[in-house]
Every structure is written in structure tokens, then in C-alpha cells.
Design a protein around this motif. Structure first.
Motif, PDB file in Angstrom:
ATOM      1  N   GLY A   1       0.816  -1.208   0.000  1.00 21.46           N
ATOM      2  CA  GLY A   1       0.000   0.000   0.000  1.00 21.46           C
ATOM      3  C   GLY A   1       0.846   1.253   0.000  1.00 21.46           C
ATOM      4  O   GLY A   1       2.066   1.202  -0.133  1.00 21.46           O
TER       5      GLY A   1
ATOM      6  N   SER B   1     -14.477   5.954   3.382  1.00 21.61           N
ATOM      7  CA  SER B   1     -14.168   4.909   2.406  1.00 21.61           C
ATOM      8  C   SER B   1     -15.405   4.688   1.547  1.00 21.61           C
ATOM      9  O   SER B   1     -16.495   5.157   1.855  1.00 21.61           O
ATOM     10  CB  SER B   1     -13.730   3.623   3.092  1.00 21.61           C
ATOM     11  OG  SER B   1     -14.745   3.148   3.932  1.00 21.61           O
TER      12      SER B   1
ATOM     13  N   LEU C   1      -7.058  -2.035  -5.841  1.00 20.33           N
ATOM     14  CA  LEU C   1      -6.701  -1.291  -4.637  1.00 20.33           C
ATOM     15  C   LEU C   1      -7.953  -0.796  -3.933  1.00 20.33           C
ATOM     16  O   LEU C   1      -8.881  -0.323  -4.575  1.00 20.33           O
ATOM     17  CB  LEU C   1      -5.876  -0.044  -4.995  1.00 20.33           C
ATOM     18  CG  LEU C   1      -4.528  -0.241  -5.650  1.00 20.33           C
ATOM     19  CD1 LEU C   1      -4.021   1.079  -6.205  1.00 20.33           C
ATOM     20  CD2 LEU C   1      -3.545  -0.809  -4.643  1.00 20.33           C
TER      21      LEU C   1
ATOM     22  N   TYR D   1      -9.153   2.046  -0.888  1.00 18.64           N
ATOM     23  CA  TYR D   1      -8.618   3.317  -0.418  1.00 18.64           C
ATOM     24  C   TYR D   1      -9.526   3.928   0.631  1.00 18.64           C
ATOM     25  O   TYR D   1     -10.709   3.625   0.702  1.00 18.64           O
ATOM     26  CB  TYR D   1      -8.401   4.302  -1.574  1.00 18.64           C
ATOM     27  CG  TYR D   1      -9.679   4.727  -2.264  1.00 18.64           C
ATOM     28  CD1 TYR D   1     -10.333   5.892  -1.895  1.00 18.64           C
ATOM     29  CD2 TYR D   1     -10.235   3.964  -3.275  1.00 18.64           C
ATOM     30  CE1 TYR D   1     -11.494   6.288  -2.514  1.00 18.64           C
ATOM     31  CE2 TYR D   1     -11.402   4.351  -3.916  1.00 18.64           C
ATOM     32  CZ  TYR D   1     -12.028   5.509  -3.536  1.00 18.64           C
ATOM     33  OH  TYR D   1     -13.180   5.899  -4.151  1.00 18.64           O
TER      34      TYR D   1
ATOM     35  N   GLU E   1      -5.035   6.652   2.000  1.00 19.54           N
ATOM     36  CA  GLU E   1      -4.316   5.383   2.085  1.00 19.54           C
ATOM     37  C   GLU E   1      -4.839   4.467   0.989  1.00 19.54           C
ATOM     38  O   GLU E   1      -6.039   4.262   0.854  1.00 19.54           O
ATOM     39  CB  GLU E   1      -4.540   4.721   3.438  1.00 19.54           C
ATOM     40  CG  GLU E   1      -3.866   3.380   3.562  1.00 19.54           C
ATOM     41  CD  GLU E   1      -4.153   2.675   4.874  1.00 19.54           C
ATOM     42  OE1 GLU E   1      -3.473   1.679   5.151  1.00 19.54           O
ATOM     43  OE2 GLU E   1      -5.066   3.101   5.602  1.00 19.54           O
ATOM     44  N   PHE E   2      -3.917   3.943   0.183  1.00 17.25           N
ATOM     45  CA  PHE E   2      -4.229   2.948  -0.836  1.00 17.25           C
ATOM     46  C   PHE E   2      -3.704   1.615  -0.344  1.00 17.25           C
ATOM     47  O   PHE E   2      -2.580   1.552   0.167  1.00 17.25           O
ATOM     48  CB  PHE E   2      -3.545   3.276  -2.165  1.00 17.25           C
ATOM     49  CG  PHE E   2      -3.977   4.576  -2.764  1.00 17.25           C
ATOM     50  CD1 PHE E   2      -5.143   4.659  -3.501  1.00 17.25           C
ATOM     51  CD2 PHE E   2      -3.211   5.717  -2.605  1.00 17.25           C
ATOM     52  CE1 PHE E   2      -5.545   5.853  -4.062  1.00 17.25           C
ATOM     53  CE2 PHE E   2      -3.603   6.916  -3.158  1.00 17.25           C
ATOM     54  CZ  PHE E   2      -4.775   6.990  -3.891  1.00 17.25           C
TER      55      PHE E   2
ATOM     56  N   SER F   1      -3.422  -2.587  -1.504  1.00 13.04           N
ATOM     57  CA  SER F   1      -3.712  -3.680  -2.431  1.00 13.04           C
ATOM     58  C   SER F   1      -4.340  -4.822  -1.642  1.00 13.04           C
ATOM     59  O   SER F   1      -4.263  -4.862  -0.421  1.00 13.04           O
ATOM     60  CB  SER F   1      -2.444  -4.151  -3.139  1.00 13.04           C
ATOM     61  OG  SER F   1      -1.619  -4.866  -2.252  1.00 13.04           O
TER      62      SER F   1
ATOM     63  N   TYR G   1      -6.124   3.231 -14.836  1.00 13.61           N
ATOM     64  CA  TYR G   1      -6.969   2.768 -13.743  1.00 13.61           C
ATOM     65  C   TYR G   1      -8.429   3.098 -14.033  1.00 13.61           C
ATOM     66  O   TYR G   1      -8.749   3.933 -14.870  1.00 13.61           O
ATOM     67  CB  TYR G   1      -6.537   3.383 -12.409  1.00 13.61           C
ATOM     68  CG  TYR G   1      -6.683   4.878 -12.344  1.00 13.61           C
ATOM     69  CD1 TYR G   1      -7.850   5.461 -11.890  1.00 13.61           C
ATOM     70  CD2 TYR G   1      -5.644   5.708 -12.768  1.00 13.61           C
ATOM     71  CE1 TYR G   1      -7.983   6.827 -11.829  1.00 13.61           C
ATOM     72  CE2 TYR G   1      -5.785   7.089 -12.713  1.00 13.61           C
ATOM     73  CZ  TYR G   1      -6.950   7.629 -12.244  1.00 13.61           C
ATOM     74  OH  TYR G   1      -7.091   8.994 -12.205  1.00 13.61           O
TER      75      TYR G   1
END
Length: 98
Positions: free
Chosen positions: A24, A49, A63, A65, A78-79, A81, A93
Motif C-alpha cells: 500500500g 471509504s 486497490l 482506499y 491510504e491505498f 492492495s 486505472y
């Protein structure tokens, strides 16, 4: 949009740092002008979120986030995976519901 005030903040945000975690990344923000009449994002300190994923080349599961809000302002995003190593790049994306 559930939090329309976010759109007013975007022109005043600049990336202050990026922190890679392997799966991430945190993108920390600062505001370029704090004397503007920017509407406060009305939530308690915490995160926003959604129920969508960011699908990007190189990641099979995309991802997730979250946007961190502190005192009514965007603090970081915050990302993360979904269990895959990620190099932090966004080549192509799209957003998809999960």
C-alpha cells in the motif's frame, strides 16, 4: 456524493510526502492556502471509504482506499492492495464496485 465538501478542498491540496508499505501507500497532504473559506468536511475525525476498488494494470485484485479526515480537513489517503505487492504506480486505472 456523500461528502460534497471534499471537492472544494482538492484545488488547495498538495502532496507533502508518500510512504510505501509494500502492499500500500500513504499519500500525505498539506494545504497551499489555509485562509480560504473552504467548507469543513463534516465528519468526526476518522476516515471516509467507499464500496469501490481502483483497478490498475499489474494488480489482479485492485486497490482499496480511504481518505483520512482530521479537524474537518483532508489529512491523507491510504491505498491498499488486496494482498499483492505493489510498486505504487497508477498507469491506467478505473473505479469498479466490489
Amino acid at each position: 456524493m456523500r461528502y460534497p465538501a471534499i471537492s472544494y478542498h482538492i484545488p488547495f491540496l498538495r502532496v507533502s510526502s508518500r510512504e510505501f508499505t509494500g502492499v500500500g501507500m500513504y499519500v500525505n497532504f498539506c494545504y497551499i492556502e489555509t485562509n480560504q473559506n473552504i467548507p469543513i468536511i463534516e465528519i468526526d475525525n476518522g476516515s471516509i471509504s467507499t464500496n469501490e476498488l481502483i483497478m490498475t494494470k499489474g494488480l489482479k485484485n485492485g486497490l482499496g482506499y480511504e481518505v483520512d479526515i482530521l479537524d474537518g480537513f483532508i489529512n491523507f489517503i491510504e491505498f491498499v492492495s488486496n494482498g499483492e505487492e505493489w510498486d505504487g504506480s497508477f498507469k491506467e486505472y478505473r473505479f469498479e464496485p466490489f
